[in-house]
Design a protein around this motif. Sequence first.
Motif, mmCIF file in Angstrom:
data_model
loop_
_atom_site.group_PDB
_atom_site.id
_atom_site.type_symbol
_atom_site.label_atom_id
_atom_site.label_comp_id
_atom_site.label_asym_id
_atom_site.label_seq_id
_atom_site.Cartn_x
_atom_site.Cartn_y
_atom_site.Cartn_z
ATOM 1 N N PRO A 1 0.933 -1.307 0.007
ATOM 2 C CA PRO A 1 0.086 -0.178 -0.151
ATOM 3 C C PRO A 1 0.986 1.215 -0.004
ATOM 4 O O PRO A 1 0.226 2.242 -0.553
ATOM 5 C CB PRO A 1 -0.800 0.001 1.178
ATOM 6 N N GLU A 2 1.957 1.172 0.489
ATOM 7 C CA GLU A 2 3.108 2.445 0.310
ATOM 8 C C GLU A 2 3.348 2.834 -0.955
ATOM 9 O O GLU A 2 3.597 4.054 -1.150
ATOM 10 C CB GLU A 2 4.093 2.189 1.236
ATOM 11 N N THR A 3 3.137 2.055 -1.934
ATOM 12 C CA THR A 3 3.460 2.312 -3.253
ATOM 13 C C THR A 3 2.248 3.316 -3.916
ATOM 14 O O THR A 3 2.636 3.921 -4.710
ATOM 15 C CB THR A 3 3.626 1.206 -4.142
ATOM 16 N N LEU A 4 1.096 3.343 -3.384
ATOM 17 C CA LEU A 4 0.084 4.135 -3.825
ATOM 18 C C LEU A 4 0.353 5.840 -3.573
ATOM 19 O O LEU A 4 -0.154 6.813 -4.380
ATOM 20 C CB LEU A 4 -1.303 3.844 -3.086
ATOM 21 N N THR A 5 1.307 6.150 -2.828
ATOM 22 C CA THR A 5 1.740 7.462 -2.628
ATOM 23 C C THR A 5 2.457 7.749 -3.754
ATOM 24 O O THR A 5 2.723 8.994 -4.008
ATOM 25 C CB THR A 5 2.477 7.637 -1.297
ATOM 26 N N LEU A 6 3.046 7.069 -4.555
ATOM 27 C CA LEU A 6 3.865 7.349 -5.648
ATOM 28 C C LEU A 6 3.165 7.731 -6.922
ATOM 29 O O LEU A 6 3.270 7.963 -7.987
ATOM 30 C CB LEU A 6 4.700 6.217 -6.163
ATOM 31 N N PHE A 7 1.491 7.327 -6.667
ATOM 32 C CA PHE A 7 0.536 7.490 -7.797
ATOM 33 C C PHE A 7 -0.399 8.575 -7.390
ATOM 34 O O PHE A 7 -1.632 8.163 -7.045
ATOM 35 C CB PHE A 7 -0.183 6.469 -8.205
ATOM 36 N N PRO A 8 -0.157 9.839 -7.521
ATOM 37 C CA PRO A 8 -1.028 10.772 -6.680
ATOM 38 C C PRO A 8 -2.229 11.112 -7.266
ATOM 39 O O PRO A 8 -3.402 11.443 -6.643
ATOM 40 C CB PRO A 8 -0.179 12.157 -6.714
ATOM 41 N N LYS A 9 -2.465 10.756 -8.611
ATOM 42 C CA LYS A 9 -3.675 10.792 -9.181
ATOM 43 C C LYS A 9 -4.787 9.723 -8.580
ATOM 44 O O LYS A 9 -6.122 9.773 -9.203
ATOM 45 C CB LYS A 9 -3.565 10.645 -10.710
ATOM 46 N N PHE A 10 -4.142 8.782 -8.098
ATOM 47 C CA PHE A 10 -5.137 7.750 -7.454
ATOM 48 C C PHE A 10 -5.297 7.856 -6.069
ATOM 49 O O PHE A 10 -6.035 7.169 -5.287
ATOM 50 C CB PHE A 10 -4.397 6.419 -7.555
ATOM 51 N N ALA A 11 -4.940 9.136 -5.356
ATOM 52 C CA ALA A 11 -4.992 9.408 -3.941
ATOM 53 C C ALA A 11 -6.484 9.276 -3.443
ATOM 54 O O ALA A 11 -6.669 8.710 -2.246
ATOM 55 C CB ALA A 11 -4.233 10.589 -3.572
ATOM 56 N N GLY A 12 -7.230 9.877 -4.217
ATOM 57 C CA GLY A 12 -8.850 9.953 -4.003
ATOM 58 C C GLY A 12 -9.491 8.667 -3.930
ATOM 59 O O GLY A 12 -10.824 8.594 -3.554
ATOM 60 N N ILE A 13 -8.929 7.524 -4.446
ATOM 61 C CA ILE A 13 -9.921 6.625 -4.776
ATOM 62 C C ILE A 13 -9.434 5.404 -3.600
ATOM 63 O O ILE A 13 -8.440 5.090 -2.890
ATOM 64 C CB ILE A 13 -9.375 5.579 -5.818
ATOM 65 N N ALA A 14 -10.913 4.874 -2.931
ATOM 66 C CA ALA A 14 -10.713 4.358 -1.607
ATOM 67 C C ALA A 14 -9.851 2.804 -2.179
ATOM 68 O O ALA A 14 -9.959 2.124 -3.110
ATOM 69 C CB ALA A 14 -12.235 3.880 -1.124
ATOM 70 N N ALA A 15 -9.170 2.338 -1.154
ATOM 71 C CA ALA A 15 -8.294 1.073 -1.370
ATOM 72 C C ALA A 15 -9.168 -0.112 -2.057
ATOM 73 O O ALA A 15 -8.911 -0.724 -2.754
ATOM 74 C CB ALA A 15 -7.872 0.734 -0.061
#
Length: 93
Positions: free
Chosen positions: A34-48
């Motif tokens: 899950p820490e890799t999600l921070t590398l994709f800011p355009k997906f930040a607002g999408i719930a896991a």
Amino acid sequence: MANYDMVLQCWGPVEADYNNHGGLVLSRLFAEHPETLTLFPKFAGIAAGDLSGNAAVAAHGATVLRKLGELLNARGHRDRTRTGNLHLKQSCY
């Protein structure tokens, strides 16, 4: 060069459905790391829970897999690929 050929022997199903495989790859990456999600800011607002099956995630995964396919077919010679790595990096943001 044999490693490229080995991967390309199995690449057909991926190439036939980049969107599906791209979505699966990124969804699994985000679920297991899950820490890799921070590398994709355009997906930040999408719930896991919504990442899997999200059209934007699948489209981005397809872009990554297409580029990987280009590199595999060029046998690692980046100068033989259609687009530069800068374009791919910019599409992450």
